[in-house]
Design a protein around this motif. Structure first.
Motif, short mmCIF file in Angstrom:
data_model
loop_
_atom_site.label_atom_id
_atom_site.label_comp_id
_atom_site.label_asym_id
_atom_site.label_seq_id
_atom_site.Cartn_x
_atom_site.Cartn_y
_atom_site.Cartn_z
N ALA A 91 0.85 -1.20 0.00
CA ALA A 91 0.00 0.00 0.00
C ALA A 91 0.88 1.24 0.00
O ALA A 91 1.93 1.27 0.66
CB ALA A 91 -0.91 0.00 1.22
N THR A 92 0.43 2.24 -0.73
CA THR A 92 1.11 3.52 -0.81
C THR A 92 0.07 4.63 -0.67
O THR A 92 -1.00 4.55 -1.28
CB THR A 92 1.82 3.68 -2.17
OG1 THR A 92 2.70 2.58 -2.36
CG2 THR A 92 2.59 4.98 -2.25
N VAL A 93 0.39 5.64 0.12
CA VAL A 93 -0.48 6.81 0.24
C VAL A 93 0.20 7.96 -0.48
O VAL A 93 1.33 8.34 -0.15
CB VAL A 93 -0.74 7.17 1.72
CG1 VAL A 93 -1.63 8.41 1.81
CG2 VAL A 93 -1.38 6.00 2.46
N LEU A 94 -0.49 8.51 -1.48
CA LEU A 94 0.02 9.66 -2.23
C LEU A 94 -0.72 10.91 -1.80
O LEU A 94 -1.93 10.87 -1.54
CB LEU A 94 -0.17 9.45 -3.72
CG LEU A 94 0.47 8.21 -4.34
CD1 LEU A 94 0.11 8.12 -5.81
CD2 LEU A 94 1.96 8.22 -4.15
N ARG A 95 0.00 12.01 -1.76
CA ARG A 95 -0.59 13.33 -1.51
C ARG A 95 -0.13 14.23 -2.65
O ARG A 95 0.88 14.93 -2.53
CB ARG A 95 -0.16 13.86 -0.14
CG ARG A 95 -0.78 13.04 0.99
CD ARG A 95 -0.20 13.40 2.36
NE ARG A 95 -0.77 12.54 3.38
CZ ARG A 95 -0.29 11.33 3.70
NH1 ARG A 95 0.75 10.85 3.07
NH2 ARG A 95 -0.87 10.61 4.64
N PRO A 96 -0.85 14.17 -3.78
CA PRO A 96 -0.39 14.87 -4.98
C PRO A 96 -0.46 16.39 -4.84
O PRO A 96 -1.18 16.91 -3.97
CB PRO A 96 -1.34 14.38 -6.06
CG PRO A 96 -2.48 13.75 -5.37
CD PRO A 96 -2.07 13.42 -3.97
#
Length: 167
Positions: A91-96
């Motif tokens: 799992a990866t959490v991105l904050r673009p």
């Protein structure tokens, strides 16, 4: 398949998610059943609290739930490897950057809308509030896998997961 869900958000942010294996099937807002080669059966389930995938194969059954789970502390591992059961999760959490989440979610909706091996649920109130699941229909080397996306426009977060199961 693109569906508009008739339910409010339950998830509020990436930090509220947990991973559970082996849970019972939870109430679903929409379900897509897939029959794959070699007797594989996958059930993609959109929950009010994210997603659940049920895998059934000859001699094997697995249920993966990524959601806000009552009574369970929120903990979404970056990776989980269960070699004994052939299960791999990431799992990866991105904050673009500002505005990029909207572009990413729009491209995702367009890419998966007509895919017979994908399910995209759009929550009411914001077209960028989506949960999406996509299966690789022709698994290489005895492995089946899926990707999921959970978009939280209110916190500008996009959670990506990837699962592979060796059969």
């Amino acid at each position: 398949m693109l569906v508009t869900l008739d339910a409010p958000y339950v998830d509020t942010r990436a930090a509220d998610l947990s991973l559970a294996l082996g849970d019972a099937e939870r109430p679903a807002l929409h379900v897509l059943d897939l029959d794959l080669p070699a007797g594989l059966r996958l059930r993609l389930r959109l929950l009010g609290a994210s997603h659940q995938v049920v895998l059934r194969a000859v001699g094997a059954e697995l249920t993966e739930t990524v959601a806000c789970l009552p009574g369970r502390p929120p903990e979404l591992p970056a990776t989980l490897l269960d070699a004994a059961n052939g299960y791999r999760f990431a799992a990866t959490v991105l904050r673009p950057p500002p505005g990029e989440l909207r572009d990413r979610v729009g491209a995702l909706r367009a890419e998966l809308a007509g895919d017979p091996y994908a399910l995209v649920g759009v929550f009411p109130g914001d077209v960028d509030a989506v949960t999406a699941l996509a299966v690789r229909p022709d698994p290489p080397g005895g492995t089946v896998g899926w990707h999921t996306w959970h978009a939280y426009p209110q916190t500008n977060e996009l959670v990506l997961t990837e699962t592979a199961v060796v059969l």
